[in-house]
Write an enzyme that holds these catalytic residues in place. Structure first.
Site, PDB file in Angstrom:
ATOM      1  CB  CYS A  79      -0.982  -0.037   1.167  1.00 42.93           C
ATOM      2  SG  CYS A  79      -2.360   1.131   0.995  1.00 42.93           S
ATOM      3  CG  HIS A 187      -3.892  -3.576   2.523  1.00 43.27           C
ATOM      4  ND1 HIS A 187      -2.981  -3.156   3.469  1.00 43.27           N
ATOM      5  CD2 HIS A 187      -4.493  -2.450   2.054  1.00 43.27           C
ATOM      6  CE1 HIS A 187      -3.025  -1.839   3.583  1.00 43.27           C
ATOM      7  NE2 HIS A 187      -3.937  -1.384   2.729  1.00 43.27           N
ATOM      8  CD  GLU A 189      -1.962  -6.333   5.006  1.00 41.29           C
ATOM      9  OE1 GLU A 189      -2.144  -5.138   5.300  1.00 41.29           O
ATOM     10  OE2 GLU A 189      -1.364  -6.701   3.966  1.00 41.29           O
TER      11      GLU A 189
END
Length: 214
Positions: A79, A187, A189
């Site tokens: 990001c 992202h 994650e």
């Protein structure tokens, strides 16, 4: 061991938990010596480019990242962390980045149709350039699989480095790379199984029997 850079910016717990779930050893640290000892580096980030760049500089971590990149150590920016890898950003002024990937960071408002919400928040499909081999970062990911974005700016002037794009009214850089330096605008994650595959592929970069990025 992967060093997750702690410079006061980013959701470090979520990223660390994702790596733990894949049984990938990692450490959240701002210690230069620890970072240099780790095999790979992840640079997370949320918020404003100028503030994040200044935080890196104040901690002296900007120089460490550049030095480790020059040594060939794999680095992944996520990001805002990806945007910091570029030459400069035009977010509320003009601000210098790390210069590890050639290009600039610009408002998505300049290229997407009026009426689309900003920031761009949501799941979008990844599309890989047809004129080049798929990056090893996506060795476990198929064309059209979805990942999660939250951003108002995108990386531009970097066609030669784009390894994945996403459509949000216009094609936007989803990921870029220059040799051992990688960046994901989305992202991993927060991207479910697809994101976990990307983190695993990053962990495996340079491992015996695994393709290196060219």
């Amino acid at each position: 061991m992967i060093a997750i850079i702690d410079y006061g910016v980013g959701n470090l717990f979520s990223l660390k938990s994702s790596l733990d779930s894949q049984k990938i050893d990692s450490v959240v640290t701002g210690d230069k010596a620890v970072i240099k000892q780790c095999e790979k580096i992840i640079l997370p980030g949320v918020g404003a480019f100028a503030d994040a760049a200044e935080s890196l500089k104040q901690c002296g971590l900007d120089k460490v990242l550049i030095e480790e990149a020059q040594k060939g150590k794999p680095i992944l920016g996520i990001c805002l962390g990806m945007q910091l890898l570029f030459d400069k950003s035009y977010e509320y002024g003009e601000h210098e980045g790390l210069g590890l990937i050639s290009g600039t960071v610009r408002p998505i408002a300049d290229v997407i149709p009026k009426g689309l919400k900003i920031p761009h928040i949501g799941w979008n499909a990844l599309h890989f350039p047809k004129h080049k081999a798929k990056s090893p970062l996506f060795r476990y990911v198929n064309e059209g699989e979805f990942v999660y974005f939250v951003h108002s700016y995108y990386c531009a002037d970097c066609e030669q480095s784009v390894i994945a794009a996403a459509e949000y009214g216009a094609p936007l850089t989803a990921a870029a790379a220059d040799k051992n330096v990688f960046g994901c605008q989305f992202h991993p994650e927060k991207s479910g199984d697809v994101g976990m595959k990307i983190l695993r592929a990053f962990h495996e970069l340079g491992a015996p029997g695994k393709e290196r990025h060219k």
